[in-house]
Design a protein around this motif. Structure first.
Motif, mmCIF file in Angstrom:
data_model
loop_
_atom_site.group_PDB
_atom_site.id
_atom_site.type_symbol
_atom_site.label_atom_id
_atom_site.label_comp_id
_atom_site.label_asym_id
_atom_site.label_seq_id
_atom_site.Cartn_x
_atom_site.Cartn_y
_atom_site.Cartn_z
ATOM 1 N N TYR A 52 -10.262 0.165 -0.868
ATOM 2 C CA TYR A 52 -9.484 -0.379 0.228
ATOM 3 C C TYR A 52 -8.354 -1.261 -0.295
ATOM 4 O O TYR A 52 -7.225 -1.174 0.177
ATOM 5 N N VAL A 53 -8.656 -2.106 -1.248
ATOM 6 C CA VAL A 53 -7.682 -3.068 -1.748
ATOM 7 C C VAL A 53 -6.498 -2.358 -2.409
ATOM 8 O O VAL A 53 -5.341 -2.708 -2.164
ATOM 9 N N GLN A 54 -6.770 -1.357 -3.238
ATOM 10 C CA GLN A 54 -5.685 -0.636 -3.911
ATOM 11 C C GLN A 54 -4.823 0.131 -2.909
ATOM 12 O O GLN A 54 -3.597 0.165 -3.042
ATOM 13 N N ILE A 55 -5.444 0.733 -1.933
ATOM 14 C CA ILE A 55 -4.706 1.472 -0.911
ATOM 15 C C ILE A 55 -3.847 0.504 -0.101
ATOM 16 O O ILE A 55 -2.662 0.754 0.136
ATOM 17 N N LYS B 112 -7.183 7.097 -1.745
ATOM 18 C CA LYS B 112 -7.105 6.519 -3.089
ATOM 19 C C LYS B 112 -6.588 7.563 -4.075
ATOM 20 O O LYS B 112 -5.745 7.269 -4.929
ATOM 21 N N HIS B 113 -7.055 8.787 -3.962
ATOM 22 C CA HIS B 113 -6.598 9.868 -4.838
ATOM 23 C C HIS B 113 -5.101 10.114 -4.634
ATOM 24 O O HIS B 113 -4.358 10.268 -5.603
ATOM 25 N N LEU B 114 -4.655 10.122 -3.385
ATOM 26 C CA LEU B 114 -3.226 10.303 -3.104
ATOM 27 C C LEU B 114 -2.388 9.147 -3.647
ATOM 28 O O LEU B 114 -1.294 9.367 -4.170
ATOM 29 N N VAL B 115 -2.889 7.946 -3.530
ATOM 30 C CA VAL B 115 -2.183 6.786 -4.076
ATOM 31 C C VAL B 115 -2.010 6.958 -5.584
ATOM 32 O O VAL B 115 -0.913 6.754 -6.127
ATOM 33 N N ASP B 116 -3.077 7.337 -6.264
ATOM 34 C CA ASP B 116 -3.018 7.521 -7.715
ATOM 35 C C ASP B 116 -2.022 8.603 -8.106
ATOM 36 O O ASP B 116 -1.278 8.454 -9.075
ATOM 37 N N LYS B 117 -1.985 9.690 -7.366
ATOM 38 C CA LYS B 117 -1.136 10.833 -7.719
ATOM 39 C C LYS B 117 0.330 10.650 -7.319
ATOM 40 O O LYS B 117 1.202 11.262 -7.907
ATOM 41 N N THR B 118 0.591 9.849 -6.294
ATOM 42 C CA THR B 118 1.954 9.760 -5.755
ATOM 43 C C THR B 118 2.671 8.450 -6.066
ATOM 44 O O THR B 118 3.833 8.290 -5.695
#
Length: 159
Positions: free
Chosen positions: A1-4, A86-92
């Motif tokens: 949650y925090v990273q997103i 979270k996966h989308l945040v990491d990739k984009t």
């Protein structure tokens, strides 16, 4: 949650990441709000007294109407959504404009194969992210003018 939340907050305030990223973050923020609303409603439900006072091994509290298994089953879809975000945040995180849309489309086509929920979430995010890009494309095709203050478009204007 925090990273997103951090990813969204930074990009919703600063347009340096572009309007496509801003649109993506706005759509992600809607999903994050759904998650926090669910957590809040579960908190309220936890605080409500149980209708019958029975003691079982999966009860959170003797005064609560919410069981651990009930909590687990209600949170599963949201936890899945958070993992996808979270996966989308990491990739984009390093993409913007058309490259950002291409990354989302690639994730849609190559990852989460057979996962209808993931495809619906990614499709929702893609469609919302594509709106400003398609507006730019439409204006460029119809009038020949390019309004791209954040260099997100595939064509550069000669000055």
């Amino acid at each position: 949650y925090v990273q997103i939340h951090s990813f969204i907050s930074k990009r919703l305030v600063e347009y340096d990441y572009g309007i496509v990223s801003h649109a993506l973050c706005s759509a992600m923020d809607e999903l994050l709000n759904d998650y926090t609303n669910l957590v809040e409603s579960l908190h309220v439900k936890y605080r409500q007294p149980a209708r019958h006072s029975t003691t079982t091994s999966n009860t959170l509290s003797s005064s609560s109407s919410l069981t651990l298994s009930g909590l687990y089953s209600q949170l599963q879809p949201s936890i899945r959504t958070m993992n996808i975000l979270k996966h989308l945040v990491d990739k984009t995180q390093y993409s913007k404009g058309g490259a950002l849309l291409n990354t989302i489309e690639n994730i849609y086509q190559t990852e989460y194969i057979g996962d209808d929920r993931a495809h619906k979430i990614i499709q929702f995010l893609y469609e919302r992210s594509a709106i400003p890009f398609m507006d730019m494309l439409s204006t460029w095709m119809e009038s020949g003018t390019l309004h791209d203050p954040y260099n997100e478009f595939m064509i550069e204007e000669k000055r």
